[in-house]
Design an enzyme around this catalytic site. Structure first.
Site, PDB file in Angstrom:
ATOM      1  N   ASP A  29       0.851  -1.194   0.000  1.00 50.48           N
ATOM      2  CA  ASP A  29       0.000   0.000   0.000  1.00 50.48           C
ATOM      3  C   ASP A  29       0.884   1.241   0.000  1.00 50.48           C
ATOM      4  O   ASP A  29       1.901   1.304   0.692  1.00 50.48           O
ATOM      5  CB  ASP A  29      -0.925  -0.001   1.227  1.00 50.48           C
ATOM      6  CG  ASP A  29      -2.078   0.977   1.087  1.00 50.48           C
ATOM      7  OD1 ASP A  29      -3.222   0.529   0.963  1.00 50.48           O
ATOM      8  OD2 ASP A  29      -1.821   2.203   1.094  1.00 50.48           O
ATOM      9  N   ILE A  30       0.495   2.224  -0.787  1.00 50.31           N
ATOM     10  CA  ILE A  30       1.293   3.449  -0.940  1.00 50.31           C
ATOM     11  C   ILE A  30       1.280   4.283   0.349  1.00 50.31           C
ATOM     12  O   ILE A  30       2.188   5.081   0.592  1.00 50.31           O
ATOM     13  CB  ILE A  30       0.759   4.256  -2.146  1.00 50.31           C
ATOM     14  CG1 ILE A  30       1.842   5.140  -2.738  1.00 50.31           C
ATOM     15  CG2 ILE A  30      -0.491   5.042  -1.816  1.00 50.31           C
ATOM     16  CD1 ILE A  30       1.463   5.691  -4.114  1.00 50.31           C
ATOM     17  N   ASN A  86     -12.940  -3.472   2.420  1.00 57.49           N
ATOM     18  CA  ASN A  86     -13.914  -2.396   2.590  1.00 57.49           C
ATOM     19  C   ASN A  86     -14.865  -2.430   1.402  1.00 57.49           C
ATOM     20  O   ASN A  86     -14.422  -2.372   0.253  1.00 57.49           O
ATOM     21  CB  ASN A  86     -13.208  -1.033   2.639  1.00 57.49           C
ATOM     22  CG  ASN A  86     -12.392  -0.845   3.907  1.00 57.49           C
ATOM     23  OD1 ASN A  86     -12.818  -1.245   4.983  1.00 57.49           O
ATOM     24  ND2 ASN A  86     -11.219  -0.249   3.778  1.00 57.49           N
ATOM     25  N   VAL A  95     -11.006   3.009  -3.521  1.00 53.46           N
ATOM     26  CA  VAL A  95     -10.642   2.487  -4.844  1.00 53.46           C
ATOM     27  C   VAL A  95     -11.658   1.400  -5.217  1.00 53.46           C
ATOM     28  O   VAL A  95     -11.780   0.390  -4.504  1.00 53.46           O
ATOM     29  CB  VAL A  95      -9.208   1.917  -4.857  1.00 53.46           C
ATOM     30  CG1 VAL A  95      -8.896   1.307  -6.211  1.00 53.46           C
ATOM     31  CG2 VAL A  95      -8.197   3.008  -4.510  1.00 53.46           C
ATOM     32  N   HIS A  99     -10.280  -5.103  -3.431  1.00 51.73           N
ATOM     33  CA  HIS A  99      -8.947  -5.366  -2.870  1.00 51.73           C
ATOM     34  C   HIS A  99      -9.091  -5.756  -1.418  1.00 51.73           C
ATOM     35  O   HIS A  99     -10.026  -5.330  -0.735  1.00 51.73           O
ATOM     36  CB  HIS A  99      -8.041  -4.137  -3.013  1.00 51.73           C
ATOM     37  CG  HIS A  99      -8.636  -2.890  -2.451  1.00 51.73           C
ATOM     38  ND1 HIS A  99      -9.536  -2.117  -3.160  1.00 51.73           N
ATOM     39  CD2 HIS A  99      -8.492  -2.283  -1.238  1.00 51.73           C
ATOM     40  CE1 HIS A  99      -9.905  -1.088  -2.416  1.00 51.73           C
ATOM     41  NE2 HIS A  99      -9.299  -1.163  -1.240  1.00 51.73           N
ATOM     42  N   HIS A 101      -6.944  -5.733   2.173  1.00 55.22           N
ATOM     43  CA  HIS A 101      -5.792  -5.219   2.905  1.00 55.22           C
ATOM     44  C   HIS A 101      -5.238  -6.343   3.773  1.00 55.22           C
ATOM     45  O   HIS A 101      -5.999  -6.995   4.494  1.00 55.22           O
ATOM     46  CB  HIS A 101      -6.220  -4.075   3.841  1.00 55.22           C
ATOM     47  CG  HIS A 101      -6.826  -2.890   3.144  1.00 55.22           C
ATOM     48  ND1 HIS A 101      -6.131  -1.736   2.913  1.00 55.22           N
ATOM     49  CD2 HIS A 101      -8.066  -2.688   2.637  1.00 55.22           C
ATOM     50  CE1 HIS A 101      -6.916  -0.862   2.298  1.00 55.22           C
ATOM     51  NE2 HIS A 101      -8.102  -1.412   2.119  1.00 55.22           N
TER      52      HIS A 101
HETATM   53  P1  5GP Z   1      -9.863   1.416   0.405  1.00 54.52           P
HETATM   54  O1  5GP Z   1     -10.099   2.574   1.334  1.00 54.52           O
HETATM   55  O2  5GP Z   1     -10.507   1.613  -0.946  1.00 54.52           O
HETATM   56  O3  5GP Z   1     -10.197   0.096   1.031  1.00 54.52           O
HETATM   57  O4  5GP Z   1      -8.290   1.365   0.232  1.00 54.52           O
HETATM   58  C1  5GP Z   1      -7.597   1.846  -0.884  1.00 54.52           C
HETATM   59  C2  5GP Z   1      -6.129   1.717  -0.549  1.00 54.52           C
HETATM   60  O5  5GP Z   1      -5.389   1.863  -1.734  1.00 54.52           O
HETATM   61  C3  5GP Z   1      -5.621   2.783   0.434  1.00 54.52           C
HETATM   62  O6  5GP Z   1      -5.044   2.127   1.573  1.00 54.52           O
HETATM   63  C4  5GP Z   1      -4.591   3.567  -0.372  1.00 54.52           C
HETATM   64  O7  5GP Z   1      -3.476   3.971   0.386  1.00 54.52           O
HETATM   65  C5  5GP Z   1      -4.208   2.576  -1.462  1.00 54.52           C
HETATM   66  N1  5GP Z   1      -3.817   3.183  -2.722  1.00 54.52           N
HETATM   67  C6  5GP Z   1      -4.498   4.140  -3.414  1.00 54.52           C
HETATM   68  N2  5GP Z   1      -3.858   4.447  -4.559  1.00 54.52           N
HETATM   69  C7  5GP Z   1      -2.746   3.663  -4.596  1.00 54.52           C
HETATM   70  C8  5GP Z   1      -1.683   3.505  -5.543  1.00 54.52           C
HETATM   71  O8  5GP Z   1      -1.621   4.166  -6.577  1.00 54.52           O
HETATM   72  N3  5GP Z   1      -0.722   2.595  -5.259  1.00 54.52           N
HETATM   73  C9  5GP Z   1      -0.754   1.859  -4.108  1.00 54.52           C
HETATM   74  N4  5GP Z   1       0.249   0.978  -3.923  1.00 54.52           N
HETATM   75  N5  5GP Z   1      -1.740   1.963  -3.207  1.00 54.52           N
HETATM   76  C10 5GP Z   1      -2.726   2.849  -3.439  1.00 54.52           C
END
Ligand code: 5GP
Ligand code: ZN
Length: 113
Positions: A29-30, A86, A95, A99, A101
């Site tokens: 994760d970034i 999520n 996103v 996915h 985590h």
């Molecule tokens: P969500 O809140 O949708 O469950 O989590 C999305 C996750 O994707 C977040 O933890 C965010 O930091 C990660 N993320 C968003 N854009 C990027 C990206 O371009 N590269 C990576 N490696 N992680 C990303």
């Protein structure tokens, strides 16, 4: 398709990859929320958990298989980890490419809001 995770799958956006096979990709994760924070995705674009169809369920098994490998690779298989999805607005999904985590590397807080 205008999807950041599809672009990571295609290679047009870079990611720090941990594991890849025919159906699944895992990368760091970034913006890590724990010392270990990996994201595990199917290569197929599915927007959210609510959109997973019967024929997609093998991909969910693939993700769990990959999660075991990622946890081992990152050294948290024995210390413990959390696998988290999520789905939708109230869960904070940002996103819209499904996915999971994988969080670990420290004692995690309770799952409250
Ligand atoms: P969500 O809140 O949708 O469950 O989590 C999305 C996750 O994707 C977040 O933890 C965010 O930091 C990660 N993320 C968003 N854009 C990027 C990206 O371009 N590269 C990576 N490696 N992680 C990303
Ligand atoms: Zn996508």
């Amino acid at each position: 398709m205008d999807c950041i995770f599809c672009k990571i799958v295609e290679g047009s956006i870079p990611a720090n990859k941990i594991y890849e096979d025919d159906t699944v990709l895992a990368f760091h994760d970034i913006q890590p929320a724990a010392p270990v924070h990996a994201l595990i995705i199917p290569k197929k674009h599915i927007a959210a958990m609510k959109d997973v169809r019967e024929e997609d369920l093998p991909l969910i098994a693939d993700i769990h298989r990959a999660a075991q490998k990622v946890a081992k690779e990152l050294g948290v298989d024995e210390s413990g980890y959390r696998l988290l999805n999520n789905c939708g607005k109230n869960a904070g999904q940002v996103v819209f490419h499904i996915h999971y985590h994988l969080l670990g590397g420290a004692k995690l807080g309770p799952l409250n809001h």
